[in-house]
Design a protein around this motif. Structure first.
Motif, PDB file in Angstrom:
ATOM      1  N   ALA A   1       0.844  -1.201   0.000  1.00 25.45           N
ATOM      2  CA  ALA A   1       0.000   0.000   0.000  1.00 25.45           C
ATOM      3  C   ALA A   1       0.876   1.246   0.000  1.00 25.45           C
ATOM      4  O   ALA A   1       0.608   2.223  -0.721  1.00 25.45           O
ATOM      5  CB  ALA A   1      -0.910   0.002   1.220  1.00 25.45           C
ATOM      6  N   PHE A   2       1.942   1.213   0.788  1.00 27.78           N
ATOM      7  CA  PHE A   2       2.873   2.342   0.854  1.00 27.78           C
ATOM      8  C   PHE A   2       3.582   2.535  -0.496  1.00 27.78           C
ATOM      9  O   PHE A   2       3.769   3.664  -0.963  1.00 27.78           O
ATOM     10  CB  PHE A   2       3.902   2.095   1.956  1.00 27.78           C
ATOM     11  N   GLN A   3       3.963   1.442  -1.121  1.00 29.44           N
ATOM     12  CA  GLN A   3       4.664   1.494  -2.409  1.00 29.44           C
ATOM     13  C   GLN A   3       3.785   2.106  -3.496  1.00 29.44           C
ATOM     14  O   GLN A   3       4.271   2.846  -4.360  1.00 29.44           O
ATOM     15  CB  GLN A   3       5.124   0.089  -2.802  1.00 29.44           C
ATOM     16  N   GLU A   4       2.501   1.806  -3.455  1.00 29.86           N
ATOM     17  CA  GLU A   4       1.572   2.384  -4.432  1.00 29.86           C
ATOM     18  C   GLU A   4       1.489   3.903  -4.279  1.00 29.86           C
ATOM     19  O   GLU A   4       1.454   4.636  -5.267  1.00 29.86           O
ATOM     20  CB  GLU A   4       0.176   1.766  -4.255  1.00 29.86           C
TER      21      GLU A   4
ATOM     22  N   GLY B   1      15.313  -1.710  -3.075  1.00 25.23           N
ATOM     23  CA  GLY B   1      15.911  -3.024  -2.828  1.00 25.23           C
ATOM     24  C   GLY B   1      15.556  -4.041  -3.903  1.00 25.23           C
ATOM     25  O   GLY B   1      15.615  -3.748  -5.101  1.00 25.23           O
ATOM     26  N   LYS B   2      15.119  -5.223  -3.459  1.00 21.69           N
ATOM     27  CA  LYS B   2      14.771  -6.292  -4.402  1.00 21.69           C
ATOM     28  C   LYS B   2      13.474  -6.015  -5.147  1.00 21.69           C
ATOM     29  O   LYS B   2      13.155  -6.717  -6.116  1.00 21.69           O
ATOM     30  CB  LYS B   2      14.653  -7.623  -3.648  1.00 21.69           C
ATOM     31  N   ASN B   3      12.729  -5.023  -4.717  1.00 26.74           N
ATOM     32  CA  ASN B   3      11.458  -4.710  -5.388  1.00 26.74           C
ATOM     33  C   ASN B   3      11.620  -3.724  -6.542  1.00 26.74           C
ATOM     34  O   ASN B   3      10.633  -3.351  -7.171  1.00 26.74           O
ATOM     35  CB  ASN B   3      10.468  -4.101  -4.375  1.00 26.74           C
ATOM     36  N   PHE B   4      12.846  -3.322  -6.815  1.00 24.34           N
ATOM     37  CA  PHE B   4      13.053  -2.270  -7.815  1.00 24.34           C
ATOM     38  C   PHE B   4      12.563  -2.672  -9.207  1.00 24.34           C
ATOM     39  O   PHE B   4      11.853  -1.909  -9.862  1.00 24.34           O
ATOM     40  CB  PHE B   4      14.535  -1.884  -7.889  1.00 24.34           C
ATOM     41  N   GLN B   5      12.937  -3.841  -9.660  1.00 25.03           N
ATOM     42  CA  GLN B   5      12.635  -4.237 -11.041  1.00 25.03           C
ATOM     43  C   GLN B   5      11.133  -4.297 -11.319  1.00 25.03           C
ATOM     44  O   GLN B   5      10.696  -4.039 -12.439  1.00 25.03           O
ATOM     45  CB  GLN B   5      13.279  -5.598 -11.355  1.00 25.03           C
ATOM     46  N   GLN B   6      10.326  -4.592 -10.304  1.00 27.87           N
ATOM     47  CA  GLN B   6       8.884  -4.663 -10.533  1.00 27.87           C
ATOM     48  C   GLN B   6       8.185  -3.340 -10.253  1.00 27.87           C
ATOM     49  O   GLN B   6       6.974  -3.218 -10.442  1.00 27.87           O
ATOM     50  CB  GLN B   6       8.270  -5.766  -9.658  1.00 27.87           C
ATOM     51  N   ASN B   7       8.959  -2.334  -9.810  1.00 28.64           N
ATOM     52  CA  ASN B   7       8.364  -1.030  -9.502  1.00 28.64           C
ATOM     53  C   ASN B   7       9.090   0.145 -10.159  1.00 28.64           C
ATOM     54  O   ASN B   7       8.874   1.289  -9.775  1.00 28.64           O
ATOM     55  CB  ASN B   7       8.359  -0.804  -7.975  1.00 28.64           C
TER      56      ASN B   7
END
Length: 236
Positions: free
Chosen positions: A136-139, A161-167
């Motif tokens: 929710a925070f990322q959105e 971090g590891k969420n970079f490629q999908q965001n």
């Protein structure tokens, strides 16, 4: 209307109508903020620093202002000293609370800036997590990145971090007008979003201060009109 100055009475009508509109404006704005998800960027889950506290206070203030406006209007129409006195006391209490809140706000402004910094730095870790709260925070941050052409919260794209490629989409730099860097093979905005968020909060703070001073002026007029009308009704 006999024995009561028409000028004062009609001025009281106009004032209370404006005061009632102010209450509607404050209440409507507070409810809009309450349902708006953008403030989640400042939410740590701590009840002390949660933005919901200030929003709930605004909702209460807006409701009270509307009720007081109605009381003052009824008091002027019916020439009721009781209603006018209730209006005067309620308005005086709100005015004193505003002054006290202004003094406290000025005194603890440095603390509020520190809390804002701590909140933003603490929320940075949510960008690299995968639970429901983090998503929710990322959105919310993705929306901010797209709006302000920035990436990450404090340290740039590395915050993801590891969420970079999908965001990375909202971070993607497609114009030469902005400062860009290459991160993990993607061309992204160099500027982190923390400075833009701080500027936005500061602007909103100034708007609130301006509204408070404007409301303060209206409240002083209301105190004067209601007391003059109260005294004139009593002298009939």
């Amino acid at each position: 209307m006999a024995g009561v100055s028409g000028c004062i009475k009609y001025s009281m009508f106009i004032f209370n109508f404006l005061f009632w509109l102010c209450g509607i404006l404050i209440l409507g704005t507070a409810i809009w903020i309450r349902v708006n998800k953008d403030k989640e960027i400042l939410n740590t889950g701590n009840s002390v620093t949660s933005p919901y506290i200030s929003v709930n206070i605004l909702i209460a203030v807006g409701s009270i202002v509307m009720i007081l406006g109605f009381l003052g209007y009824c008091g002027a129409v019916r020439e009721s000293r009781c209603l006018l006195l209730l209006f005067f006391i309620g308005l005086l209490l709100i005015l004193l609370l505003q002054v006290a809140a202004g003094v406290l706000g000025a005194t603890f402004r440095s603390d509020s800036e520190r809390i804002l910094n701590e909140t933003l730095y603490e929320n940075t870790k949510l960008l690299s997590e995968t639970d429901e709260k983090a998503q929710a925070f990322q959105e919310v941050l993705a929306t901010i990145q797209d709006k302000f052409k920035c990436c990450g919260l404090v340290n740039g794209a590395a915050d993801w971090g590891k969420n970079f490629q999908q965001n990375f989409k909202s971070c993607e730099c497609t114009s030469l007008s902005y400062s860009c860097v290459i991160y993990e093979g993607r061309n992204v905005y160099k500027q982190p979003c923390i400075s833009f968020i701080k500027e936005t909060v500061a602007k909103h703070f100034l708007i609130v201060i301006g509204i408070a001073f404007g409301l303060l002026f209206i409240e002083v007029l209301g105190l004067v009109f209601s007391m003059v009308l109260y005294c004139q009704i009593g002298s009939k």
